[in-house]
Design a protein around this motif. Structure first.
Motif, PDB file in Angstrom:
ATOM      1  N   ASP B  92      66.628   7.505  71.183  1.00 36.28           N
ATOM      2  CA  ASP B  92      67.184   6.165  71.013  1.00 36.28           C
ATOM      3  C   ASP B  92      68.611   6.178  70.487  1.00 36.28           C
ATOM      4  O   ASP B  92      69.103   5.166  70.042  1.00 36.28           O
ATOM      5  CB  ASP B  92      66.287   5.302  70.094  1.00 36.28           C
ATOM      6  CG  ASP B  92      66.363   3.815  70.460  1.00 36.28           C
ATOM      7  OD1 ASP B  92      66.793   3.510  71.593  1.00 36.28           O
ATOM      8  OD2 ASP B  92      66.009   2.983  69.622  1.00 36.28           O
ATOM      9  N   HIS B  93      69.284   7.318  70.500  1.00 36.26           N
ATOM     10  CA  HIS B  93      70.711   7.253  70.217  1.00 36.26           C
ATOM     11  C   HIS B  93      71.566   8.227  71.013  1.00 36.26           C
ATOM     12  O   HIS B  93      72.495   8.824  70.486  1.00 36.26           O
ATOM     13  CB  HIS B  93      71.041   7.265  68.723  1.00 36.26           C
ATOM     14  CG  HIS B  93      70.429   8.384  67.956  1.00 36.26           C
ATOM     15  ND1 HIS B  93      69.352   8.213  67.135  1.00 36.26           N
ATOM     16  CD2 HIS B  93      70.767   9.673  67.878  1.00 36.26           C
ATOM     17  CE1 HIS B  93      69.048   9.369  66.584  1.00 36.26           C
ATOM     18  NE2 HIS B  93      69.883  10.260  67.012  1.00 36.26           N
ATOM     19  N   GLY B  94      71.239   8.332  72.270  1.00 35.51           N
ATOM     20  CA  GLY B  94      72.206   8.956  73.173  1.00 35.51           C
ATOM     21  C   GLY B  94      72.226  10.470  73.215  1.00 35.51           C
ATOM     22  O   GLY B  94      73.135  11.058  73.782  1.00 35.51           O
ATOM     23  N   GLN B  95      71.222  11.117  72.639  1.00 34.59           N
ATOM     24  CA  GLN B  95      71.341  12.569  72.550  1.00 34.59           C
ATOM     25  C   GLN B  95      70.400  13.352  73.443  1.00 34.59           C
ATOM     26  O   GLN B  95      70.517  14.568  73.520  1.00 34.59           O
ATOM     27  CB  GLN B  95      71.144  12.998  71.099  1.00 34.59           C
ATOM     28  CG  GLN B  95      72.217  12.361  70.225  1.00 34.59           C
ATOM     29  CD  GLN B  95      72.336  13.006  68.884  1.00 34.59           C
ATOM     30  OE1 GLN B  95      71.327  13.229  68.237  1.00 34.59           O
ATOM     31  NE2 GLN B  95      73.547  13.296  68.462  1.00 34.59           N
ATOM     32  N   CYS B  96      69.450  12.684  74.096  1.00 35.32           N
ATOM     33  CA  CYS B  96      68.449  13.492  74.803  1.00 35.32           C
ATOM     34  C   CYS B  96      68.411  13.256  76.313  1.00 35.32           C
ATOM     35  O   CYS B  96      67.954  14.106  77.060  1.00 35.32           O
ATOM     36  CB  CYS B  96      67.064  13.238  74.222  1.00 35.32           C
ATOM     37  SG  CYS B  96      66.382  11.620  74.625  1.00 35.32           S
ATOM     38  N   GLY B  97      68.823  12.103  76.779  1.00 30.60           N
ATOM     39  CA  GLY B  97      68.840  11.842  78.220  1.00 30.60           C
ATOM     40  C   GLY B  97      67.537  11.335  78.798  1.00 30.60           C
ATOM     41  O   GLY B  97      67.467  11.033  79.997  1.00 30.60           O
ATOM     42  N   THR B 100      67.648   8.070  80.874  1.00 30.53           N
ATOM     43  CA  THR B 100      68.658   7.944  81.935  1.00 30.53           C
ATOM     44  C   THR B 100      68.183   7.075  83.091  1.00 30.53           C
ATOM     45  O   THR B 100      67.095   7.274  83.624  1.00 30.53           O
ATOM     46  CB  THR B 100      69.037   9.349  82.477  1.00 30.53           C
ATOM     47  OG1 THR B 100      69.470  10.154  81.389  1.00 30.53           O
ATOM     48  CG2 THR B 100      70.130   9.265  83.540  1.00 30.53           C
ATOM     49  N   LEU B 109      72.864   6.051  79.985  1.00 34.53           N
ATOM     50  CA  LEU B 109      71.763   6.091  79.029  1.00 34.53           C
ATOM     51  C   LEU B 109      71.342   4.657  78.733  1.00 34.53           C
ATOM     52  O   LEU B 109      72.128   3.873  78.208  1.00 34.53           O
ATOM     53  CB  LEU B 109      72.212   6.794  77.747  1.00 34.53           C
ATOM     54  CG  LEU B 109      72.673   8.237  77.943  1.00 34.53           C
ATOM     55  CD1 LEU B 109      73.257   8.794  76.649  1.00 34.53           C
ATOM     56  CD2 LEU B 109      71.519   9.103  78.426  1.00 34.53           C
ATOM     57  N   CYS B 111      69.383   3.601  76.547  1.00 32.69           N
ATOM     58  CA  CYS B 111      69.258   3.310  75.111  1.00 32.69           C
ATOM     59  C   CYS B 111      70.605   2.937  74.505  1.00 32.69           C
ATOM     60  O   CYS B 111      70.660   2.417  73.409  1.00 32.69           O
ATOM     61  CB  CYS B 111      68.645   4.485  74.347  1.00 32.69           C
ATOM     62  SG  CYS B 111      69.743   5.897  74.119  1.00 32.69           S
ATOM     63  N   SER B 182      73.452  19.006  81.695  1.00 35.78           N
ATOM     64  CA  SER B 182      73.414  19.323  80.262  1.00 35.78           C
ATOM     65  C   SER B 182      73.217  18.089  79.378  1.00 35.78           C
ATOM     66  O   SER B 182      72.971  18.221  78.192  1.00 35.78           O
ATOM     67  CB  SER B 182      74.689  20.067  79.847  1.00 35.78           C
ATOM     68  OG  SER B 182      75.819  19.239  80.051  1.00 35.78           O
ATOM     69  N   GLY B 183      73.288  16.904  79.951  1.00 38.39           N
ATOM     70  CA  GLY B 183      73.018  15.709  79.156  1.00 38.39           C
ATOM     71  C   GLY B 183      71.537  15.379  79.054  1.00 38.39           C
ATOM     72  O   GLY B 183      71.166  14.337  78.519  1.00 38.39           O
ATOM     73  N   ASN B 184      70.690  16.238  79.574  1.00 39.34           N
ATOM     74  CA  ASN B 184      69.244  16.001  79.536  1.00 39.34           C
ATOM     75  C   ASN B 184      68.540  17.174  78.878  1.00 39.34           C
ATOM     76  O   ASN B 184      68.552  18.292  79.399  1.00 39.34           O
ATOM     77  CB  ASN B 184      68.703  15.800  80.957  1.00 39.34           C
ATOM     78  CG  ASN B 184      69.192  14.501  81.555  1.00 39.34           C
ATOM     79  OD1 ASN B 184      70.342  14.391  81.974  1.00 39.34           O
ATOM     80  ND2 ASN B 184      68.336  13.500  81.560  1.00 39.34           N
ATOM     81  N   LEU B 185      67.952  16.894  77.737  1.00 39.91           N
ATOM     82  CA  LEU B 185      67.248  17.964  77.028  1.00 39.91           C
ATOM     83  C   LEU B 185      65.785  18.012  77.455  1.00 39.91           C
ATOM     84  O   LEU B 185      65.192  17.002  77.814  1.00 39.91           O
ATOM     85  CB  LEU B 185      67.325  17.727  75.520  1.00 39.91           C
ATOM     86  CG  LEU B 185      68.722  17.593  74.938  1.00 39.91           C
ATOM     87  CD1 LEU B 185      68.659  17.509  73.412  1.00 39.91           C
ATOM     88  CD2 LEU B 185      69.609  18.744  75.365  1.00 39.91           C
TER      89      LEU B 185
END
Ligand SMILES: Cc1cc2nc3c(=O)[nH]c(=O)nc-3n(C[C@H](O)[C@H](O)[C@H](O)COP(=O)(O)OP(=O)(O)OC[C@H]3O[C@@H](n4cnc5c(N)ncnc54)[C@H](O)[C@@H]3O)c2cc1C
Ligand code: FES
Ligand code: FES
Lengths: 292, 207
Positions: B92-97, B100, B109, B111, B182-185
């Motif tokens: 919920d803050h842009g770090q995991c993707g 998307t 994103l 979120c 790389s923006g998707n963990l």
């Protein structure tokens, strides 16, 4: 409590709204920073003014020896702009834009938001400082232009009044025999805020002496800064290894990094010492390879 | 976090209810009005802040008129109001993707997107990929064929990103795919199989 969202169609509308709604109103562009602040209650605006639909604030142009980057331009656009590509003197700008968050963030986050945030770690600021960029602020009573380095006051603080909108940032073409490079250190490669970033720009004379040097550092002080002692040491001489090393040491006199969860102040100083010479060498290599 | 009432598509939400039963058609605060009537400070603006916004989201080709708290992110609107729970909330803050989606054909994103800001723009989610006859999108098929997930939580976001990655022309090499994904963990670290899936879908598209 929620906020009222105002969709501005023109700059004039947006600035008038901001003036009339007062300092509790905030602008939103890409929202990648503001939405998080609102969710975390760091910011609780009563009113949010949406800039994203204002025409004419997006895109990069080049005319009359000046590059203009509209405030609503996305990081992705900077990253893929051909004139900032590798092999051009401006590659440092691409290097900065391509490490802002992940690809999705770069499709959303804007250049204006990156500057307006006034984060000491914002990645586009050091290369723009190294390019002697200036920006336009448009408020209800007119436009003012100021050099980017006069914009920042402290962490997340700038000279921008609450009803002023950044409309564009621009810089002149670099002289021949120039190059800019950007390096960022984070805890990992993707989607990571800088713990130190370095932008270096060199302009050389035909005989190899340094005509002009800029070294700008992110996350090294309460605002993004220029390392002026280091720049002065480079100018006028041939930037050989000894001079480059001296200027890196001089850069340390300009910094006052913080300790935080990401890195200690000591580690940040080590990074400055390591990255400044590396960035300068990249500039020199780029100028040489463009020449040959 | 959610209650069932909120899951119903287009239902009058709790928040909407709190804001008063404003009928559809009560628009966003009007800029024109605000611009012509000079306002001072918060006194005039405050009532607006409680009023839900009436917006139409265009998701996977269908219009969804919604009454939303202005703070609602596109992710929450999709999941709680439209009833499309395929887009996941990882951080919920842009770090995991995980959240998307495509807006105007670009991966973003959800979120970090306010729903009200994408009103009238085409939104595509994982639910919008399969054909009406149920045939999967080549990327969905490739994720299955290549076993490109374990728990599957990141998968909708990975697939939306992977499709964008190919559309952007960044799936030519192995290292390109790794960089542009790389923006998707993936907490399960299915990365090698994800790269294989992107290659398969790319070749299906090209071949
Ligand atoms: C996961 C994640 C990773 C990130 N990584 C990085 C990173 O690596 N490097 C980096 O530099 N940043 C990073 N960011 C921060 C952010 O994405 C960027 O700074 C981005 O450029 C902000 O732009 P925006 O349009 O989204 O700003 P918004 O959130 O819309 O606005 C940010 C602030 O600027 C103001 N504002 C916006 N536009 C204007 C304008 N034209 N005039 C006046 N005020 C304005 C807003 O009122 C608000 O206060 C990251 C964010 C996230 C969520
Ligand atoms: S939920 Fe949106 S990036 Fe993690
Ligand atoms: S499959 Fe479990 S997080 Fe990716």
């Amino acid at each position: 409590m929620g906020f009222a969202l105002h969709e501005a169609k023109t700059l004039a509308e947006a600035t008038m709204l901001a003036r009339d709604l007062g300092p509790d109103a905030m602008f939103i562009a890409g929202g990648t920073d503001l939405i998080i602040q609102i969710n975390r209650r760091v910011n609780t605006p009563r009113d949010v003014i949406d800039l994203s639909r204002i025409a004419g604030l997006s895109g990069i142009s080049h005319a009359g020896g000046v590059f203009r980057i509209g405030a609503l331009t996305k990081h992705k656009t900077v990253e893929t702009y051909p004139a900032f590509g590798f092999g051009t003197p401006y590659a440092g700008l691409r290097e900065a834009a391509r490490v802002v968050g992940g690809h999705q963030i770069r499709n959303q986050g804007t250049v204006g938001g990156n500057l307006a945030n006034a984060s000491p770690a914002a990645d586009l600021i050091p290369p723009l400082l190294a390019l002697d960029a200036e920006l336009d602020l448009v408020g209800p009573s007119g436009t003012r232009t100021l050099p980017l380095n006069a914009f920042f006051l402290g962490p997340r603080r700038s000279v921008r009044a609450h009803d002023e909108i950044i409309t564009e940032v621009r810089f002149r073409d670099l002289p021949p025999l120039s190059a800019i490079a950007f390096l960022k250190a984070g805890r990992r490669k993707a989607m990571e805020i800088s713990i130190i970033s370095v932008a270096a720009r060199l302009t050389l004379e035909a005989d190899g002496r340094c005509r002009d040097a800029r070294i700008a550092l992110g996350a090294a002080a309460p605002t993004p800064i220029r390392a002026r002692e280091a720049e002065a040491l480079l100018e006028g001489g041939v930037p050989d290894e000894g001079v480059v090393a001296m200027s890196a040491r001089a850069a340390l006199t300009s910094v006052s990094p913080i300790d935080d969860v990401r890195a200690s102040s000591e580690y940040r100083r080590l990074l400055v010492a390591a990255l400044v010479p590396r960035a300068l060498k990249i500039c020199i290599d780029r100028i040489k390879s463009a020449r040959s | 976090m959610l209650d069932d009432a909120d899951d119903k598509p287009c239902a009058l939400s709790r928040r909407g209810f709190l804001g008063g039963a404003s009928a559809a058609g009560a628009a966003l605060p009007l800029v024109a009005e605000a611009a012509t009537k000079p306002r001072t400070g918060r006194s005039v603006a405050a009532p607006d802040a409680r009023a839900p916004a009436q917006v139409t989201l265009r998701v996977n080709g269908t219009d969804h008129p919604l009454s939303l708290d202005t703070r609602t992110t596109l992710l929450d609107a999709l999941r709680e109001k439209v009833g499309l729970t395929g887009s996941k909330k990882g951080c919920d803050h842009g770090q995991c993707g995980a959240c998307t989606v495509h807006v105007d054909g670009k991966r973003v994103l959800s979120c970090l997107t306010l729903a009200v800001m994408v009103a009238d723009k085409p939104v595509t989610t994982i639910e919008g990929l399969a054909r009406p006859d149920g045939r999967l999108h080549p990327m969905q098929q490739a994720f299955i064929d290549r076993d490109a997930f374990q728990c599957g939580y990141c998968t909708p976001g990975q697939i939306m990103s992977a499709i964008a990655c190919i559309n952007e022309g960044h799936a030519k090499t192995h290292s390109d795919i790794r960089e542009y994904m790389s923006g998707n963990l993936c907490r399960c670290a299915a990365y090698p199989n994800i790269v294989a899936a992107v290659k398969q879908a790319r070749d299906v598209k090209e071949g």
